[in-house]
Motif scaffolding. Structure first.
Motif, PDB file in Angstrom:
ATOM      1  N   UNK A  20     -11.173 -95.250 184.561  1.00  0.00           N
ATOM      2  CA  UNK A  20      -9.817 -95.665 184.210  1.00  0.00           C
ATOM      3  C   UNK A  20      -9.335 -94.904 182.985  1.00  0.00           C
ATOM      4  N   UNK A  21     -10.229 -94.764 182.003  1.00  0.00           N
ATOM      5  CA  UNK A  21      -9.858 -94.028 180.792  1.00  0.00           C
ATOM      6  C   UNK A  21      -9.555 -92.571 181.116  1.00  0.00           C
ATOM      7  N   UNK A  22     -10.386 -91.936 181.942  1.00  0.00           N
ATOM      8  CA  UNK A  22     -10.144 -90.542 182.301  1.00  0.00           C
ATOM      9  C   UNK A  22      -8.773 -90.386 182.961  1.00  0.00           C
ATOM     10  N   UNK A  23      -8.446 -91.289 183.890  1.00  0.00           N
ATOM     11  CA  UNK A  23      -7.170 -91.206 184.587  1.00  0.00           C
ATOM     12  C   UNK A  23      -6.002 -91.419 183.621  1.00  0.00           C
ATOM     13  N   UNK A  24      -6.120 -92.445 182.780  1.00  0.00           N
ATOM     14  CA  UNK A  24      -5.026 -92.763 181.849  1.00  0.00           C
ATOM     15  C   UNK A  24      -4.831 -91.654 180.823  1.00  0.00           C
ATOM     16  N   UNK A  25      -5.925 -91.151 180.270  1.00  0.00           N
ATOM     17  CA  UNK A  25      -5.801 -90.106 179.256  1.00  0.00           C
ATOM     18  C   UNK A  25      -5.309 -88.796 179.882  1.00  0.00           C
ATOM     19  N   UNK A  26      -5.733 -88.516 181.119  1.00  0.00           N
ATOM     20  CA  UNK A  26      -5.262 -87.318 181.794  1.00  0.00           C
ATOM     21  C   UNK A  26      -3.759 -87.347 181.990  1.00  0.00           C
ATOM     22  N   UNK A  27      -3.228 -88.486 182.431  1.00  0.00           N
ATOM     23  CA  UNK A  27      -1.781 -88.615 182.621  1.00  0.00           C
ATOM     24  C   UNK A  27      -1.058 -88.521 181.284  1.00  0.00           C
ATOM     25  N   UNK A  28      -1.580 -89.237 180.281  1.00  0.00           N
ATOM     26  CA  UNK A  28      -0.954 -89.194 178.955  1.00  0.00           C
ATOM     27  C   UNK A  28      -0.910 -87.778 178.408  1.00  0.00           C
ATOM     28  N   UNK A  29      -2.026 -87.062 178.459  1.00  0.00           N
ATOM     29  CA  UNK A  29      -2.066 -85.720 177.889  1.00  0.00           C
ATOM     30  C   UNK A  29      -1.173 -84.746 178.646  1.00  0.00           C
ATOM     31  N   UNK A  30      -1.085 -84.913 179.973  1.00  0.00           N
ATOM     32  CA  UNK A  30      -0.205 -84.042 180.737  1.00  0.00           C
ATOM     33  C   UNK A  30       1.233 -84.192 180.257  1.00  0.00           C
ATOM     34  N   UNK A  31       1.673 -85.428 180.080  1.00  0.00           N
ATOM     35  CA  UNK A  31       3.046 -85.687 179.629  1.00  0.00           C
ATOM     36  C   UNK A  31       3.224 -85.296 178.156  1.00  0.00           C
ATOM     37  N   UNK A  32       2.278 -85.704 177.330  1.00  0.00           N
ATOM     38  CA  UNK A  32       2.399 -85.458 175.894  1.00  0.00           C
ATOM     39  C   UNK A  32       2.323 -83.971 175.554  1.00  0.00           C
ATOM     40  N   UNK A  33       1.681 -83.204 176.408  1.00  0.00           N
ATOM     41  CA  UNK A  33       1.529 -81.776 176.157  1.00  0.00           C
ATOM     42  C   UNK A  33       2.880 -81.064 176.066  1.00  0.00           C
ATOM     43  N   UNK A  34       3.907 -81.618 176.692  1.00  0.00           N
ATOM     44  CA  UNK A  34       5.242 -81.023 176.601  1.00  0.00           C
ATOM     45  C   UNK A  34       5.758 -81.055 175.158  1.00  0.00           C
ATOM     46  N   UNK A  35       5.236 -81.968 174.349  1.00  0.00           N
ATOM     47  CA  UNK A  35       5.669 -82.081 172.956  1.00  0.00           C
ATOM     48  C   UNK A  35       4.693 -81.430 171.994  1.00  0.00           C
ATOM     49  N   UNK A  36       3.606 -80.865 172.499  1.00  0.00           N
ATOM     50  CA  UNK A  36       2.634 -80.184 171.647  1.00  0.00           C
ATOM     51  C   UNK A  36       2.917 -78.687 171.628  1.00  0.00           C
ATOM     52  N   UNK A  37       2.603 -78.055 170.523  1.00  0.00           N
ATOM     53  CA  UNK A  37       2.912 -76.638 170.340  1.00  0.00           C
ATOM     54  C   UNK A  37       1.744 -75.783 170.811  1.00  0.00           C
ATOM     55  N   UNK A  38       1.537 -75.772 172.125  1.00  0.00           N
ATOM     56  CA  UNK A  38       0.469 -74.976 172.720  1.00  0.00           C
ATOM     57  C   UNK A  38       1.087 -73.921 173.638  1.00  0.00           C
ATOM     58  N   UNK A  39       0.425 -72.789 173.829  1.00  0.00           N
ATOM     59  CA  UNK A  39       0.993 -71.712 174.643  1.00  0.00           C
ATOM     60  C   UNK A  39       1.080 -72.101 176.115  1.00  0.00           C
ATOM     61  N   UNK A  40       2.188 -71.717 176.751  1.00  0.00           N
ATOM     62  CA  UNK A  40       2.386 -71.962 178.179  1.00  0.00           C
ATOM     63  C   UNK A  40       1.860 -70.748 178.941  1.00  0.00           C
ATOM     64  N   UNK A  41       1.048 -71.011 179.939  1.00  0.00           N
ATOM     65  CA  UNK A  41       0.414 -69.875 180.618  1.00  0.00           C
ATOM     66  C   UNK A  41       0.940 -69.648 182.035  1.00  0.00           C
ATOM     67  N   UNK A  42       1.478 -70.713 182.675  1.00  0.00           N
ATOM     68  CA  UNK A  42       1.949 -70.547 184.045  1.00  0.00           C
ATOM     69  C   UNK A  42       2.868 -71.700 184.402  1.00  0.00           C
ATOM     70  N   UNK A  43       4.004 -71.391 185.047  1.00  0.00           N
ATOM     71  CA  UNK A  43       4.969 -72.389 185.486  1.00  0.00           C
ATOM     72  C   UNK A  43       5.470 -73.261 184.339  1.00  0.00           C
ATOM     73  N   UNK A  83      -4.448 -82.657 184.393  1.00  0.00           N
ATOM     74  CA  UNK A  83      -4.197 -83.069 185.779  1.00  0.00           C
ATOM     75  C   UNK A  83      -5.501 -83.215 186.538  1.00  0.00           C
ATOM     76  N   UNK A  84      -6.412 -82.263 186.341  1.00  0.00           N
ATOM     77  CA  UNK A  84      -7.710 -82.332 187.018  1.00  0.00           C
ATOM     78  C   UNK A  84      -8.483 -83.566 186.572  1.00  0.00           C
ATOM     79  N   UNK A  85      -8.404 -83.904 185.286  1.00  0.00           N
ATOM     80  CA  UNK A  85      -9.126 -85.058 184.776  1.00  0.00           C
ATOM     81  C   UNK A  85      -8.547 -86.357 185.331  1.00  0.00           C
ATOM     82  N   UNK A  86      -7.214 -86.437 185.431  1.00  0.00           N
ATOM     83  CA  UNK A  86      -6.591 -87.634 185.992  1.00  0.00           C
ATOM     84  C   UNK A  86      -6.990 -87.821 187.447  1.00  0.00           C
ATOM     85  N   UNK A  87      -6.987 -86.733 188.214  1.00  0.00           N
ATOM     86  CA  UNK A  87      -7.385 -86.810 189.626  1.00  0.00           C
ATOM     87  C   UNK A  87      -8.846 -87.240 189.745  1.00  0.00           C
ATOM     88  N   UNK A  88      -9.718 -86.665 188.892  1.00  0.00           N
ATOM     89  CA  UNK A  88     -11.128 -87.038 188.906  1.00  0.00           C
ATOM     90  C   UNK A  88     -11.305 -88.521 188.608  1.00  0.00           C
TER      91      UNK A  88
END
Length: 246
Positions: free
Chosen positions: A188-211, A221-226
C-alpha cells in the motif's frame, strides 16, 4: 530532452546535518527492527539486506533518472558519488529483503514492519534535504513559496513530502491497529508513494527526459504499479489459503 544540469545538486551533500539525519533514520529503523526481531538472526539479516539493497537501488535509480545527464559537468564524479534516489532506495530495499528471505528460508511477511519504518526514515531524510539545500522545488511565487539557501522562492518540496510521510504513517498505524490490510501495508505504501511522487514531481526542479516527464516519474509509475499488483496478488493468495482451509 532537457540536458541542463539539475539544481538538485547545486548543493552537494556535505552538510553534517544531512549525514546526521540519514544516520538517524537508519538507527531508528535498526532499533525498531531489533526489538521486533527478538534476537533472531534471520530477521537481522533481512534488515541488513534492506540496507544494502536500499543503498544500491538509490544509486542506480539516480544514475538512470538524471546522473547520465551530468556527464559534461566538471564535478561529475562528485555528483555521481553523492547522488541518490529515495525511489530507487525503496525498490532496492524491497529486492534486498526478498533476496535475503529466499536465502535464509524466511516464509512469513515482513512488509507491515517496514511500512512503519520507511516513512520515518524518509521524513528524517527530507529534513536533511531542506538543511542541505537539495531536492529542490521549482521556482514559484505566492503564499506557498519558500526561499532556498540562495534566496530563490521555490515550491517547498521537502516540506510537502515530509507532510505526506507523516500522513501516510498515521494511516498505516490506524490500519495496523484495526487489523486491516494485514501483510499488505508495505505494498500500500509503495502504491501511495508512487502516485504521490509522480504527481509531486511536476513541482520539483528535476530534468525532464522524455514526454515532459522526469526519470523519477517513470520510476514512480513503476513503483505504483508494483505496489498495486503485489497488493492484488497477496490478497488473492490469502483468499485462496482461506478457501483451501475450509
Amino acid at each position: 530532452m532537457n540536458s541542463e544540469p539539475s539544481p538538485q545538486h547545486q548543493f552537494l551533500p556535505g552538510s553534517p546535518v544531512y549525514a546526521l539525519c540519514m544516520m538517524l533514520g537508519i538507527l531508528v529503523g535498526a532499533i525498531f527492527w531489533y526489538r521486533r526481531a527478538q534476537g533472531r538472526s534471520d530477521m537481522l539479516l533481512i534488515y541488513l539486506g534492506a540496507l544494502i539493497g536500499g543503498f544500491a537501488g538509490a544509486k542506480v535509480a539516480y544514475l538512470l533518472a538524471e546522473g547520465w545527464l551530468e556527464w559534461q559537468q566538471p564535478d561529475r564524479w562528485l555528483r555521481w558519488a553523492t547522488g541518490k534516489s529515495v525511489l530507487g532506495g525503496l525498490l532496492g530495499a524491497y529486492a534486498g529483503v526478498e533476496w535475503v528471505k529466499h536465502l535464509v528460508g524466511h516464509r512469513s511477511s515482513t512488509g507491515d514492519a517496514f511500512a512503519v519504518i520507511v516513512p520515518v526514515g524518509i521524513l528524517l531524510g527530507r529534513v536533511g534535504c531542506y538543511v542541505n539545500g537539495c531536492c529542490l522545488g521549482r521556482p514559484v511565487a505566492g503564499v506557498f513559496a519558500a526561499r532556498d539557501v540562495q534566496g530563490v522562492a521555490r515550491w517547498p518540496a521537502p516540506f510537502v513530502e515530509g507532510a505526506f510521510q507523516v500522513l501516510v504513517l498515521v494511516v498505516i498505524l490506524l490500519l495496523q491497529r484495526r487489523g486491516l490490510l494485514r501483510d499488505r501495508l508495505f505494498f500500500l505504501y509503495l502504491a501511495a508513494y508512487g502516485v504521490f511522487r509522480f504527481v509531486h514531481e511536476f513541482m520539483r526542479d528535476t530534468p525532464r527526459i522524455w514526454l515532459g516527464l522526469s526519470g523519477y516519474q517513470f520510476i514512480s509509475a513503476a513503483m505504483a504499479v508494483l505496489g498495486l499488483f503485489m497488493m492484488w496478488r497477496r490478497t488473492k493468495s490469502m483468499r485462496d489459503d482461506i478457501g483451501n482451509a475450509e
